[in-house]
Design an enzyme around this catalytic site. Structure first.
Site, PDB file in Angstrom:
ATOM      1  N   MET A  50       3.103  -9.281  -0.691  1.00  0.00           N
ATOM      2  CA  MET A  50       2.509  -8.716   0.525  1.00  0.00           C
ATOM      3  C   MET A  50       1.003  -8.649   0.382  1.00  0.00           C
ATOM      4  SD  MET A  50       4.998  -5.798   1.899  1.00  0.00           S
ATOM      5  CE  MET A  50       6.718  -6.155   2.224  1.00  0.00           C
ATOM      6  N   GLY A  86      -2.639  -1.641  -7.311  1.00  0.00           N
ATOM      7  CA  GLY A  86      -1.503  -2.561  -7.317  1.00  0.00           C
ATOM      8  C   GLY A  86      -1.661  -3.645  -8.371  1.00  0.00           C
ATOM      9  N   GLN A  87      -0.526  -3.993  -8.975  1.00  0.00           N
ATOM     10  CA  GLN A  87      -0.494  -5.090  -9.930  1.00  0.00           C
ATOM     11  C   GLN A  87      -0.898  -6.411  -9.270  1.00  0.00           C
ATOM     12  OE1 GLN A  87      -0.109  -5.116 -13.200  1.00  0.00           O
ATOM     13  NE2 GLN A  87      -0.591  -7.281 -12.924  1.00  0.00           N
ATOM     14  N   LYS A  88      -0.676  -6.489  -7.954  1.00  0.00           N
ATOM     15  CA  LYS A  88      -1.047  -7.679  -7.172  1.00  0.00           C
ATOM     16  C   LYS A  88      -2.470  -8.138  -7.497  1.00  0.00           C
ATOM     17  CE  LYS A  88      -1.402 -10.360  -3.426  1.00  0.00           C
ATOM     18  NZ  LYS A  88      -2.654  -9.995  -2.834  1.00  0.00           N
ATOM     19  N   HIS A 118       0.835  -1.204   0.000  1.00  0.00           N
ATOM     20  CA  HIS A 118       0.000   0.000   0.000  1.00  0.00           C
ATOM     21  C   HIS A 118       0.873   1.258   0.000  1.00  0.00           C
ATOM     22  CE1 HIS A 118      -2.725  -2.889   2.311  1.00  0.00           C
ATOM     23  NE2 HIS A 118      -3.482  -2.539   1.279  1.00  0.00           N
TER      24      HIS A 118
HETATM   25  P1  AMP Z   1      -6.393  -3.775  -0.462  1.00  0.00           P
HETATM   26  O1  AMP Z   1      -6.262  -2.977   0.792  1.00  0.00           O
HETATM   27  O2  AMP Z   1      -5.936  -5.183  -0.331  1.00  0.00           O
HETATM   28  O3  AMP Z   1      -7.751  -3.616  -1.113  1.00  0.00           O
HETATM   29  O4  AMP Z   1      -5.372  -3.120  -1.490  1.00  0.00           O
HETATM   30  C1  AMP Z   1      -5.408  -1.757  -1.796  1.00  0.00           C
HETATM   31  C2  AMP Z   1      -4.526  -1.507  -2.996  1.00  0.00           C
HETATM   32  O5  AMP Z   1      -3.198  -1.904  -2.694  1.00  0.00           O
HETATM   33  C3  AMP Z   1      -4.966  -2.305  -4.223  1.00  0.00           C
HETATM   34  O6  AMP Z   1      -4.836  -1.500  -5.384  1.00  0.00           O
HETATM   35  C4  AMP Z   1      -3.998  -3.451  -4.228  1.00  0.00           C
HETATM   36  O7  AMP Z   1      -3.765  -3.980  -5.524  1.00  0.00           O
HETATM   37  C5  AMP Z   1      -2.741  -2.782  -3.695  1.00  0.00           C
HETATM   38  N1  AMP Z   1      -1.833  -3.780  -3.138  1.00  0.00           N
HETATM   39  C6  AMP Z   1      -2.147  -4.778  -2.261  1.00  0.00           C
HETATM   40  N2  AMP Z   1      -1.071  -5.541  -2.021  1.00  0.00           N
HETATM   41  C7  AMP Z   1      -0.062  -5.043  -2.777  1.00  0.00           C
HETATM   42  C8  AMP Z   1       1.301  -5.398  -2.979  1.00  0.00           C
HETATM   43  N3  AMP Z   1       1.859  -6.445  -2.366  1.00  0.00           N
HETATM   44  N4  AMP Z   1       2.035  -4.665  -3.837  1.00  0.00           N
HETATM   45  C9  AMP Z   1       1.490  -3.607  -4.483  1.00  0.00           C
HETATM   46  N5  AMP Z   1       0.207  -3.213  -4.331  1.00  0.00           N
HETATM   47  C10 AMP Z   1      -0.556  -3.918  -3.492  1.00  0.00           C
END
Ligand code: AMP
Length: 276
Positions: free
Chosen positions: A181, A144-146, A34
């Site tokens: 992550m 994120g590309q994740k 994040h």
């Molecule tokens: P989330 O809180 O899981 O909904 O993620 C919020 C944003 O962070 C989303 O755009 C995810 O793709 C990004 N994100 C989550 N994990 C990672 C990571 N390991 N690397 C890069 N971006 C991430």
């Protein structure tokens, strides 16, 4: 850094910000993944807004909404040194007040992969992101590309609904040993955490094979499956080798692709992907 909850407060703060405004939507329990989005937004925009909202409508009835990790105080501490202007932490009553009944459905690109495994997930994601875009009105939004399919879905939605926002997709941040992550990694026991390593290892192995000349999509998928099969604790949901912008499954020789997978380890569901 102002922390606001209501839509009125958010709009008030929004008016004070200088464009371009970068929005980083999150569900909190922040980690370096994040923060990498926040840092990229900070570098590229005059103002940065981070939203923290565990969006109930993107969770299936059998999923982990209730136990999804939350720690707002910790999140705010992590954001403070990053030069964030506004943190918006709306509750369910702000995002989905009584009588709420409007949804955003993106069609083709939500059919496969995560969309197939998690019915309704992308309806929830597209709806909440549309609402975040309307409220914050950012010029740029960072994802994120994740979550590869999520960024494809958001791009499609922004294009189809004429949101004047540039969607920026940032590289996946990994632990030193390769594990992508994720807020959900806290669910893993030490043994499961160890088993989870095979996910990134399988993708890296396929990339090595690709770089060494194996360009057949079916062979690459099989390579990932074979590596995953070496870890009995890992139950595979899908392995995909698809076109990056449409997520159409590929066959035969490929020059570029996104290799993605989903698997469960115990009760934890994890996803990962790499670009070839
Ligand atoms: P989330 O809180 O899981 O909904 O993620 C919020 C944003 O962070 C989303 O755009 C995810 O793709 C990004 N994100 C989550 N994990 C990672 C990571 N390991 N690397 C890069 N971006 C991430």
């Amino acid at each position: 850094m102002r922390v606001v909850i209501s839509l009125d407060e958010l709009r008030l703060e929004r008016r004070k910000l200088h464009p371009p405004i970068g929005l980083v939507p999150t569900m909190g329990y922040l980690h370096e993944g994040h923060l990498s989005l926040v840092r990229q937004a900070r570098r590229e925009c005059k103002s940065v807004v981070v939203s923290i909202f565990v969006n109930p409508t993107q969770f299936g009835p059998q999923e982990d909404l209730k136990k999804y990790p939350r720690d707002l105080e910790r999140d705010i501490k992590l954001l403070e040194p990053e030069g964030v202007d506004v943190v918006w932490t709306p509750g369910n009553e702000v995002m989905y007040p009584g009588g709420y009944q409007t949804w955003v459905t993106v069609e083709e690109v939500t059919q496969g992969l995560e969309g197939a495994m998690r019915p309704g997930h992308f309806r929830g994601v597209a709806t909440v992101v549309a609402k975040l875009f309307n409220a914050v009105q950012p010029q740029r939004a960072y994802f994120g590309q994740k979550d590869a399919q999520q960024s494809v879905v958001i791009r499609q939605m922004a294009r189809d609904l004429d949101f004047p926002v540039e969607i920026i997709v940032c590289p996946t941040v990994r632990e030193a040993d390769g594990l992508a992550m994720s807020s959900r990694n806290v669910y893993l026991s030490p043994t499961e955490r160890n088993s989870a390593l095979v996910l990134s290892q399988a993708l890296f192995r396929a990339r090595e094979a690709f770089d060494a000349g194996t360009h057949d999509a079916d062979q690459l998928r099989q390579l990932v499956m074979d590596t995953l099969a070496s870890e009995p604790a890992v139950k595979v949901q899908y392995v995909s080798c698809a076109q990056a912008d449409t997520l159409q499954e590929l066959h035969g020789a490929v020059e570029r692709a996104v290799l993605s997978l989903a698997a469960t380890i115990g009760r934890t569901r994890l996803i990962d992907n790499i670009f070839l």
